[in-house]
Scaffold this motif. Structure first.
Motif, PDB file in Angstrom:
ATOM      1  N   ALA A   1      -4.600  10.930   9.173  1.00 10.77           N
ATOM      2  CA  ALA A   1      -3.314  11.093  10.267  1.00 10.77           C
ATOM      3  C   ALA A   1      -1.985  10.422   9.824  1.00 10.77           C
ATOM      4  N   LEU A   2      -2.039   9.773   8.631  1.00  8.22           N
ATOM      5  CA  LEU A   2      -1.098   8.713   8.243  1.00  8.22           C
ATOM      6  C   LEU A   2       0.379   9.248   8.188  1.00  8.22           C
ATOM      7  N   LYS A   3       0.328  10.554   8.046  1.00 11.77           N
ATOM      8  CA  LYS A   3       1.751  11.369   8.052  1.00 11.77           C
ATOM      9  C   LYS A   3       2.381  10.963   9.591  1.00 11.77           C
ATOM     10  N   GLN A   4       1.617  11.031  10.550  1.00 13.11           N
ATOM     11  CA  GLN A   4       2.156  10.887  11.876  1.00 13.11           C
ATOM     12  C   GLN A   4       2.508   9.310  12.135  1.00 13.11           C
ATOM     13  N   ASN A   5       2.457   8.523  11.643  1.00 12.57           N
ATOM     14  CA  ASN A   5       2.703   7.103  11.706  1.00 12.57           C
ATOM     15  C   ASN A   5       4.016   6.798  11.003  1.00 12.57           C
ATOM     16  N   PRO A   6       4.872   6.499  11.933  1.00 12.43           N
ATOM     17  CA  PRO A   6       6.432   6.341  11.695  1.00 12.43           C
ATOM     18  C   PRO A   6       6.534   4.981  11.011  1.00 12.43           C
ATOM     19  N   VAL A   7       5.560   4.156  10.954  1.00  7.44           N
ATOM     20  CA  VAL A   7       5.849   2.606  10.218  1.00  7.44           C
ATOM     21  C   VAL A   7       5.574   2.995   8.990  1.00  7.44           C
ATOM     22  N   PHE A   8       4.472   3.664   8.953  1.00  7.39           N
ATOM     23  CA  PHE A   8       3.968   4.131   7.254  1.00  7.39           C
ATOM     24  C   PHE A   8       4.723   4.847   6.654  1.00  7.39           C
ATOM     25  N   THR A   9       5.347   5.944   7.382  1.00  4.20           N
ATOM     26  CA  THR A   9       6.140   6.897   6.381  1.00  4.20           C
ATOM     27  C   THR A   9       7.543   6.519   6.241  1.00  4.20           C
ATOM     28  N   GLU A  10       8.004   5.281   7.087  1.00  5.69           N
ATOM     29  CA  GLU A  10       9.459   4.856   6.731  1.00  5.69           C
ATOM     30  C   GLU A  10       8.922   3.980   5.261  1.00  5.69           C
ATOM     31  N   ALA A  11       7.954   3.336   5.412  1.00  6.64           N
ATOM     32  CA  ALA A  11       7.605   2.260   4.072  1.00  6.64           C
ATOM     33  C   ALA A  11       7.473   3.307   2.850  1.00  6.64           C
ATOM     34  N   PHE A  12       6.803   4.337   3.176  1.00  6.59           N
ATOM     35  CA  PHE A  12       6.372   5.368   2.215  1.00  6.59           C
ATOM     36  C   PHE A  12       7.824   6.003   1.273  1.00  6.59           C
TER      37      PHE A  12
ATOM     38  N   SER B   1      11.162  -6.720  -7.887  1.00  8.41           N
ATOM     39  CA  SER B   1      11.873  -6.915  -6.724  1.00  8.41           C
ATOM     40  C   SER B   1      10.976  -7.113  -5.661  1.00  8.41           C
ATOM     41  N   ILE B   2       9.705  -6.261  -5.618  1.00  2.46           N
ATOM     42  CA  ILE B   2       8.957  -6.576  -4.525  1.00  2.46           C
ATOM     43  C   ILE B   2       8.338  -7.852  -4.514  1.00  2.46           C
ATOM     44  N   ASN B   3       7.839  -8.460  -6.018  1.00  4.30           N
ATOM     45  CA  ASN B   3       7.224  -9.423  -6.156  1.00  4.30           C
ATOM     46  C   ASN B   3       7.976 -10.893  -5.705  1.00  4.30           C
TER      47      ASN B   3
ATOM     48  N   ALA C   1       0.831  -1.258  -0.015  1.00  5.03           N
ATOM     49  CA  ALA C   1       0.184   0.116   0.039  1.00  5.03           C
ATOM     50  C   ALA C   1       0.777   1.231   0.042  1.00  5.03           C
ATOM     51  N   ALA C   2       1.973   1.295   0.658  1.00  8.58           N
ATOM     52  CA  ALA C   2       2.903   2.267   0.665  1.00  8.58           C
ATOM     53  C   ALA C   2       3.452   2.522  -0.801  1.00  8.58           C
ATOM     54  N   PHE C   3       3.742   1.453  -1.555  1.00 13.27           N
ATOM     55  CA  PHE C   3       4.328   1.751  -2.664  1.00 13.27           C
ATOM     56  C   PHE C   3       3.352   2.186  -3.895  1.00 13.27           C
ATOM     57  N   LEU C   4       2.123   1.922  -3.564  1.00 16.37           N
ATOM     58  CA  LEU C   4       1.074   2.338  -4.163  1.00 16.37           C
ATOM     59  C   LEU C   4       0.746   3.819  -3.990  1.00 16.37           C
ATOM     60  N   THR C   5       1.003   4.250  -2.779  1.00 14.25           N
ATOM     61  CA  THR C   5       0.863   5.660  -2.271  1.00 14.25           C
ATOM     62  C   THR C   5       2.005   6.512  -2.928  1.00 14.25           C
ATOM     63  N   ALA C   6       2.914   5.883  -2.892  1.00 14.38           N
ATOM     64  CA  ALA C   6       4.266   6.446  -3.536  1.00 14.38           C
ATOM     65  C   ALA C   6       4.172   6.512  -4.860  1.00 14.38           C
TER      66      ALA C   6
ATOM     67  N   ASN D   1      11.842   6.432  -2.888  1.00 11.32           N
ATOM     68  CA  ASN D   1      13.069   6.541  -3.064  1.00 11.32           C
ATOM     69  C   ASN D   1      13.374   5.478  -4.220  1.00 11.32           C
ATOM     70  N   ASP D   2      12.757   4.239  -3.960  1.00 10.60           N
ATOM     71  CA  ASP D   2      12.851   3.124  -4.936  1.00 10.60           C
ATOM     72  C   ASP D   2      12.354   3.691  -6.174  1.00 10.60           C
ATOM     73  N   ILE D   3      11.300   4.198  -6.325  1.00  8.84           N
ATOM     74  CA  ILE D   3      10.698   4.932  -7.612  1.00  8.84           C
ATOM     75  C   ILE D   3      11.413   5.405  -8.277  1.00  8.84           C
ATOM     76  N   THR D   4      12.034   6.458  -7.646  1.00 11.25           N
ATOM     77  CA  THR D   4      12.574   7.776  -8.154  1.00 11.25           C
ATOM     78  C   THR D   4      14.113   7.149  -8.692  1.00 11.25           C
ATOM     79  N   SER D   5      14.766   6.105  -8.138  1.00 12.85           N
ATOM     80  CA  SER D   5      15.962   5.718  -8.515  1.00 12.85           C
ATOM     81  C   SER D   5      15.851   4.399  -9.485  1.00 12.85           C
ATOM     82  N   ASN D   6      14.680   3.793  -9.590  1.00 12.32           N
ATOM     83  CA  ASN D   6      14.489   2.754 -10.622  1.00 12.32           C
ATOM     84  C   ASN D   6      13.189   2.593 -11.111  1.00 12.32           C
ATOM     85  N   ASN D   7      12.842   2.250 -12.587  1.00 15.53           N
ATOM     86  CA  ASN D   7      11.833   2.209 -12.985  1.00 15.53           C
ATOM     87  C   ASN D   7      10.689   1.403 -12.259  1.00 15.53           C
ATOM     88  N   ILE D   8       9.387   1.497 -12.576  1.00 15.06           N
ATOM     89  CA  ILE D   8       8.242   0.823 -11.742  1.00 15.06           C
ATOM     90  C   ILE D   8       8.329  -0.576 -11.883  1.00 15.06           C
ATOM     91  N   GLU D   9       8.641  -1.183 -13.227  1.00 15.22           N
ATOM     92  CA  GLU D   9       8.421  -2.480 -13.503  1.00 15.22           C
ATOM     93  C   GLU D   9       9.829  -3.525 -12.548  1.00 15.22           C
TER      94      GLU D   9
END
Ligand code: CS2
Length: 494
Positions: free
Chosen positions: A460-471, A489-491, A406-411, A476-484
């Motif tokens: 209040a998602l921004k206040q949640n450290p677990v979510f923000t770290e994953a986000f 790598s996630i799969n 879900a964090a990957f989708l949000t990013a 950063n992964d998406i900006t340094s490598n293409n989606i596919e």
């Protein structure tokens, strides 16, 4: 073959070519006022009701279709011109089209032209139900404040001009007031939108408005109006010019706005109708005591699944949902999302085979004949995200479950909101918050979590450290490598 314009006069001639209503539309009375006569209503409730009206003992459940917004002039004019008739084209899995003319919309009103007529129609004794498809954003709910948005200029307008309202809340309030004054029977207000607890949402938002606009009406509403919850389902893409042309070429039917949809349909309704209801169960709807599990399952698997395919697919440059789901990296990601992040939040669903349901979703998404537009799916994501995605994240965070996908989708959505796909092509973003999303997406280039500052979307998602770290990691992964490559790598971790 002579072209026949779709209208009452030509109905029996059209009946030589495709299925048409067999009942006498002239004697059908309006028992339902429906607000929002877009494609979904016409593929769903109007279809079920058309089937029902084929039972000749039933004459009191015709639909009056109301076009509420200025923007709805075209559909109103079309339906008026066509005597409320239109063609429903079901695109079957084998590529064939099943076509039928739907006759359940027996009258139409255009609210901006004549608001009083709409109010009077909703307040007429024969009307027992007002149904709504006003979209997720139409309920005027703010995720940040968890309440009705009184700052909306249209709401301010309605509070100041009660006789010429613009929003559904203004209309319903005036109509209910009239019903009370005339000593009429109660009425059911039934949402057909994709919202968890859509009946409760309708009730809460309407009561918030009424508490300011007509406080003296609160008690009457409490005793005389019911708000059933319901789960609605039928994938209904936007009608394309080719659909109109194809109908003319294949059947000689000249219909300015046919509706296209998938064969699947489902309607699970809480049986809570204060003044009676159509026997929709005789034509395939399910009436149950508790709709909540069905709603959750549908919103968080189907609708969220759509958003996953839409956002990732858009970034990869696809145009339709089937293209996205037929990319094995995207479909594997979607399967993992459904299994690992959504399924644990759904609880028990008696009598539902969840694995089969998820499998059927992949098949429905993959229907190559539907050509459901990614642009449609991504439209108004700011109103959809809090309903389709956020509850899954909140529930997973509460139980220490995975939120990585879900964090990957949000990013990915943050990247999408910059306005171009991975190949640098412009995306046509349609969203009430388009501007705000774009600004936050730009800020996110420096500080990724800036995107989460839109509290009306993320709570209040921004206040949640677990979510923000994953986000942030995902960003950063998406900006340094293409989606596919990211998806691969996630799969591979599963
Ligand atoms: C879609 C829905 O708008 C969306 O994002 O997920 O319109 C979906 O196609 C319907 O809810 C299907 O029942």
């Amino acid at each position: 073959m002579e072209n026949l314009k779709i209208n009452n006069k030509n109905l029996s001639a059209i009946g030589q070519r495709i299925a048409v209503p067999k009942y006498n539309r002239d004697i059908i009375k309006t028992g339902i006022v429906h607000v929002g006569i877009g494609g979904f209503h016409r593929a769903h409730e109007a279809f079920y009701t058309d089937q029902l009206l084929h039972n000749e003992t039933i004459k009191e459940w015709g639909i009056c279709g109301v076009a509420l917004l200025d923007f709805d002039t075209k559909i109103y004019n079309t339906l008026k011109e066509q005597d409320g008739l239109y063609t429903l084209i079901v695109k079957e899995l084998d590529g064939t089209h099943t076509k039928r003319v739907i006759g359940s919309i027996v009258e139409c009103l255009y609210a901006p032209e004549n608001p009083i007529k709409v109010i009077e129609k909703m307040a007429s004794p024969e009307v027992k139900i007002v149904t709504l498809t006003i979209t997720e954003g139409g309920y005027n709910y703010n995720e940040a404040t968890k309440s009705f948005d009184f700052t909306n200029p249209l709401i301010i307008h309605d509070l100041e001009n009660p006789d010429t309202p613009k929003t559904i809340f203004g209309y319903l309030t005036q109509a209910l007031k009239l019903r009370k004054e005339h000593g009429l029977n109660g009425i059911t207000i039934q949402s057909c939108d994709n919202i968890q607890g859509n009946g409760h949402m309708t009730q809460n938002m309407l009561l918030s408005y009424v508490s300011k606009a007509e406080p003296g009406l609160m008690d009457w509403i409490d005793k005389n109006v019911s708000f059933p919850n319901a789960m609605v389902d039928r994938i209904t893409p936007v009608t394309a010019a080719e659909d109109i042309a194809h109908l003319k070429e294949s059947s000689g039917i000249d219909d300015a706005w046919p509706v296209v949809c998938e064969p699947f349909k489902q309607w699970v309704i809480e049986d809570n109708f204060i003044s009676g209801r159509p026997s929709w169960e005789t034509v395939g709807a399910q009436f149950v005591e508790d709709v909540e599990p069905y709603e959750k399952m549908k919103l968080q698997l189907l609708n969220a699944g759509h958003s996953v395919l839409g956002i990732l697919g858009a970034l990869l440059g696809y145009n339709t949902i089937d293209e996205a789901v037929n990319n094995p990296n995207i479909s594997a990601f979607l399967k993992h999302y459904m299994d690992k992040e959504v399924t644990p939040t759904l609880g028990g669903l008696e009598g539902v085979d969840l694995d089969a349901y998820k499998q059927s979703l992949l098949e429905r998404f993959g229907n190559i004949n539907i050509k459901d537009q990614i642009e449609r799916i991504c439209s108004e994501t700011s109103a959809k995200y809090p309903i389709f995605i956020l509850p899954t994240i909140q529930s997973q965070l509460a139980s220490n479950g995975s939120i990585k996908l879900a964090a990957f989708l949000t990013a990915s959505w943050a990247i999408y909101s910059l306005g171009t796909d991975e190949n640098g092509n412009a995306l046509n973003i349609k969203d009430a918050l388009k501007q705000d999303l774009n600004e936050k997406a730009k800020e996110a280039k420096q500080h990724p979590t800036a995107f989460l500052e839109l509290e009306s979307v993320f709570g209040a998602l921004k206040q949640n450290p677990v979510f923000t770290e994953a986000f942030v990691n995902a960003y950063n992964d998406i900006t340094s490598n293409n989606i596919e490559d990211n998806l691969k790598s996630i799969n591979s971790a599963f």
